[in-house]
Design an enzyme around this catalytic site. Sequence first.
Site, PDB file in Angstrom:
ATOM      1  CB  CYS A  84      -0.977  -0.040   1.172  1.00 22.28           C
ATOM      2  SG  CYS A  84      -2.372   1.097   0.983  1.00 22.28           S
ATOM      3  CG  HIS A 130      -3.624  -3.529   3.465  1.00 25.79           C
ATOM      4  ND1 HIS A 130      -2.545  -3.086   4.196  1.00 25.79           N
ATOM      5  CD2 HIS A 130      -4.262  -2.416   3.045  1.00 25.79           C
ATOM      6  CE1 HIS A 130      -2.531  -1.768   4.227  1.00 25.79           C
ATOM      7  NE2 HIS A 130      -3.567  -1.331   3.537  1.00 25.79           N
ATOM      8  CD  GLU A 185      -1.210  -6.189   5.590  1.00 32.78           C
ATOM      9  OE1 GLU A 185      -1.266  -4.985   5.901  1.00 32.78           O
ATOM     10  OE2 GLU A 185      -0.952  -6.570   4.431  1.00 32.78           O
TER      11      GLU A 185
END
Length: 509
Positions: free
Chosen positions: A78, A167, A169
Amino acid sequence: MTEKIIILDFGSQYTQLIGRAIREANVYCEIIPYNHSFDLSPDIRGIILSGSPFSVNDSNALVTDTRRFASLPLLGVCYGAQLLAKENGGKVEKSDKREYGRAKLKVEKHEGLFEGITTDSEVWMSHSDTIMELPSGYEVTASTTDIPIAAFQAKGLSHPVFGLQFHPEVYHSVEGKKILKNFLINICGCKADWTPSHFISDKVAEIKQLVGNGHVIMALSGGVDSTVAATLIHKAIGDRLHGIFVDHGLMRKDEHQEVLQIYQYMGLNVKGVDAKELYYSLLAGVTDPEKKRKIIGKTFIDIFDKEASQVKGVEFLGQGTIYPDVIESVSVHGPSVTIKSHHNVGGLPDTMKLKLVEPLRMLFKDEVRRIGRELGIPDNILNRHPFPGPGLGIRILGEITGERVRLLQEADDIFIKALKNSGLYATVWQAGAILLPVKSVGVMGDERTYESTVALRAVTSVDGMTADWARLDYDFLAEVSNNIINRVKGINRVVYDISSKPPATIEWE
């Protein structure tokens, strides 16, 4: 030498999730503020640049010279991707189509990060800036309906460079952990051999070298962190670890005796200190929550200091500090590092002058439990819900007395045992009862009563930073309420707390 990944933190709320995902892949990593210097040691296999609440175009944007990592694989997430693009001659602008939430990723190159990733994988976006033009020598590897450059990679450089505007994660990025694993294994060449047994053998050797023939003193609470830390230290130095377990009279019913028995079974050298009456006398008449906390904390320090002075040759203080404690105490916005001092014991007097032994300071909570299982620590310790340091002192609203503690202990015991017996305990992150400074009229048989009210609290959460109230079955709650009112003389009303955090907190005080 343990291989590792460095995560440069630019202030994203998701940075810890990157760390946890990497650790789950059995690769060691460390989170470092973007503006902190560190040595590019041979054990570093790659660098990840995290997201950020800032824009790379802000006058006070958080920047770092990524050219200093030219010998290592880089992954920007990002904000990190936008920073890599801008630093190398690309163009980043405010997007006219702010993308937030789920998006379908159109993978254009099934290689590198996207080896084995499906063409329309679902990912999570959270950004208002977007990359409009890539630097020379970079190519697009994935896009979405609204974002032409959702992912990129560099071509022809001496080291691999990748960027993701989503993202990977977070839970909502369905194949996100697989993408991260591709970076770790295929690109950085990590062996993925950082396992609990590996950690234990390394840490025991480290403690032996640090402590030598010295002695360690440690405050134990019966909680997961302090117990796992103590077990590691004991494995290294045996009975030269001196544990002190203070009963402040504000623990759950029979908890002090039960935990001491478990410690004895585990072979830990622990001394129990019964200080109930001292605490009750100091807390008499005190109703202000902050005053109660300060009295409980200071009294613990005084008792611990007194007990520690009776142990000869102590040079070290053991603590159960874990990685989130360390991360949260480091500022991303300045060069200084302020670590929480004596986090687990509330701040010990400077006169003690002890050196710290913190074997868990680089572990996340779920990793602490994995280490604990590998060490053979009983499940009734490892699977315990979090419990506040001041104990029931912050679950008794108003004055704390021995009788009010007894009332709450009995009610809480009924609630917790019911959760365990019904198989609900493991589905709830934290639960307990709160004694309110409220009495109400009730009817029992032909008699009217005027007795205390108890609130039940149960929440679901990942880390306690946010929490939602647990949707416990109505019949279950009805049975618990009925048992508390019938069995605990002095309570005639039970309510259930249905507020989430935020705006409420998990504890009431």
